[in-house]
Design a protein around this motif. Structure first.
Motif, PDB file in Angstrom:
ATOM      1  N   GLU A 111      -7.174  -1.613  -0.663  1.00  0.00           N
ATOM      2  CA  GLU A 111      -6.759  -0.234  -0.817  1.00  0.00           C
ATOM      3  C   GLU A 111      -5.781  -0.154  -1.970  1.00  0.00           C
ATOM      4  O   GLU A 111      -4.900  -0.993  -2.123  1.00  0.00           O
ATOM      5  N   ASN A 135       0.799  -1.224   0.000  1.00  0.00           N
ATOM      6  CA  ASN A 135       0.000   0.000   0.000  1.00  0.00           C
ATOM      7  C   ASN A 135       0.830   1.272   0.000  1.00  0.00           C
ATOM      8  O   ASN A 135       0.489   2.244  -0.661  1.00  0.00           O
ATOM      9  N   PRO A 158      -2.612   0.709  -3.968  1.00  0.00           N
ATOM     10  CA  PRO A 158      -1.245   1.072  -3.601  1.00  0.00           C
ATOM     11  C   PRO A 158      -0.899   2.472  -4.086  1.00  0.00           C
ATOM     12  O   PRO A 158      -1.358   2.906  -5.147  1.00  0.00           O
TER      13      PRO A 158
END
Length: 360
Positions: free
Chosen positions: A250, A46, A252
């Protein structure tokens, strides 16, 4: 036609890209998409990490890329003090300020007898000339950018080799996948023996600025919106990567500045060249953790991003056997650093000189 031959034909058509399935990757890493990364169990972390932290991770697990020796520190400090120009591609316009600054820097290092930096400064002057001639800095050709990067890594003690000489084919999940990076880096130490094989220390992808801006994942001319592979929530430490399918996805950070096509091909190149070149195993493997660590670099224009693929021995075996059962592996990456900016360049010099430390 037998049931077995039907299955073989289906697998071949999937590998050739004539039909897509989430059980098999495409047959060339330059065609890979997010779907292919998910298929082979790869994802990007991430958050970014400082480049020296990434090298520390590799050192702690494999003993490669140790801290600089006293002599290396002297080399690094000399390069940092003698290469003084500071601007970006955005600063290169019709004016000649950047060109004058670089030429003055070249004349200065000649007087200081700083021979290590001369070739890099000359290539920088040529790049600026090319940018000014084209009137638009972002239209500098990939070849010019590649020459600039090669001269930079050679200045730091690494040897760039043509990626075409390291083209590879490997069976991944019952498909033969081919890969050809732009550059392979090796250390000068690996050239001193006539009998030992060359020891690659990094896979490098060079991306033209406009090429990267225009890249997008496409299928039949239409943009494809794909979900990102399952990944964990951000963590402060990069010493381990916890994966859980029920945690929120999420995007990156790296997907916000480098196109998916570039990232997917680079990930595939890291995996293919790990499978192909067995001599990497003894250098970048951690037997106690039963994991592999493979360093890479992505260059977009004059901006350099370091990457590290960490994946387990079990994942490695499953990619060869043709059945990935829940195994996922992580690619960590640094913040982008610009060769033309002094602060970034000083950090890059230190990192690249550390990458010459490949002898335990």
């Amino acid at each position: 036609m037998t049931e077995e031959s039907d299955q073989d034909n289906w697998i071949q058509s999937t590998c050739d890209g004539s039909s897509r399935d989430n059980r098999h990757p495409q047959n060339r890493t330059c065609k890979w998409t997010i779907l292919d990364l998910r298929t082979v169990g790869l994802f990007y972390y991430n958050e970014t990490s400082p480049v020296l932290n990434l090298l520390d991770l590799i050192t702690s697990q494999t003993n490669m890329f140790k801290e600089l020796s006293f002599e290396q520190n002297q080399v690094v400090q000399s390069l940092q003090s003698n290469i003084t120009f500071n601007y970006s591609m955005d600063d290169i316009t019709f004016g000649d300020d950047c060109l004058s600054e670089t030429q003055e820097n070249l004349n200065m290092i000649k007087q200081e007898d700083a021979v290590l930096a001369e070739d890099f400064l000359r290539n920088t002057v040529l790049m600026v000339h090319s940018a000014m001639r084209r009137s638009q800095p972002d239209k500098v050709s990939k070849g010019v950018l590649m020459d600039l990067f090669k001269s930079f890594v050679k200045m730091c003690g690494l040897i760039p080799m043509s990626g075409s000489e390291w083209s590879s084919k490997q069976d991944i999940l019952q498909c033969e996948v081919s890969s050809e990076p732009d550059i392979i880096l090796t250390s000068a130490d690996s050239l001193e023996s006539f009998t030992s094989p060359l020891n690659p220390v990094s896979v490098v992808s060079i991306v033209h600025i406009l090429e990267d801006e225009n890249m997008s994942s496409q299928s039949n001319g239409n943009d494809v919106k794909l979900k990102y592979p399952e990944r964990s929530r951000p963590k402060r430490s990069i010493s381990s990567c916890s994966l859980s399918s029920d945690e929120s996805e999420e995007e990156p950070v790296i997907y916000g500045r480098i196109r998916e096509k570039v990232l997917c091909q680079h990930a595939g190149d890291l995996v293919i060249h790990t499978l192909e070149h067995n001599k990497w195993r003894n250098k970048f493997d951690c037997k106690t953790k039963k994991s592999k660590y493979r360093p890479g670099i992505i260059v977009v224009g004059t901006q350099v991003t370091f990457t590290v693929l960490e994946y387990s021995f079990d994942h490695h075996k499953q990619l060869n056997s043709g059945n990935v059962e829940g195994e996922k592996s992580c690619i960590y990456y640094s913040e982008p650093m610009d060769i033309l900016k002094k602060e970034d360049r000083d950090l890059l010099i230190e990192a690249l000189v550390r990458m010459t430390n490949t002898v335990g």
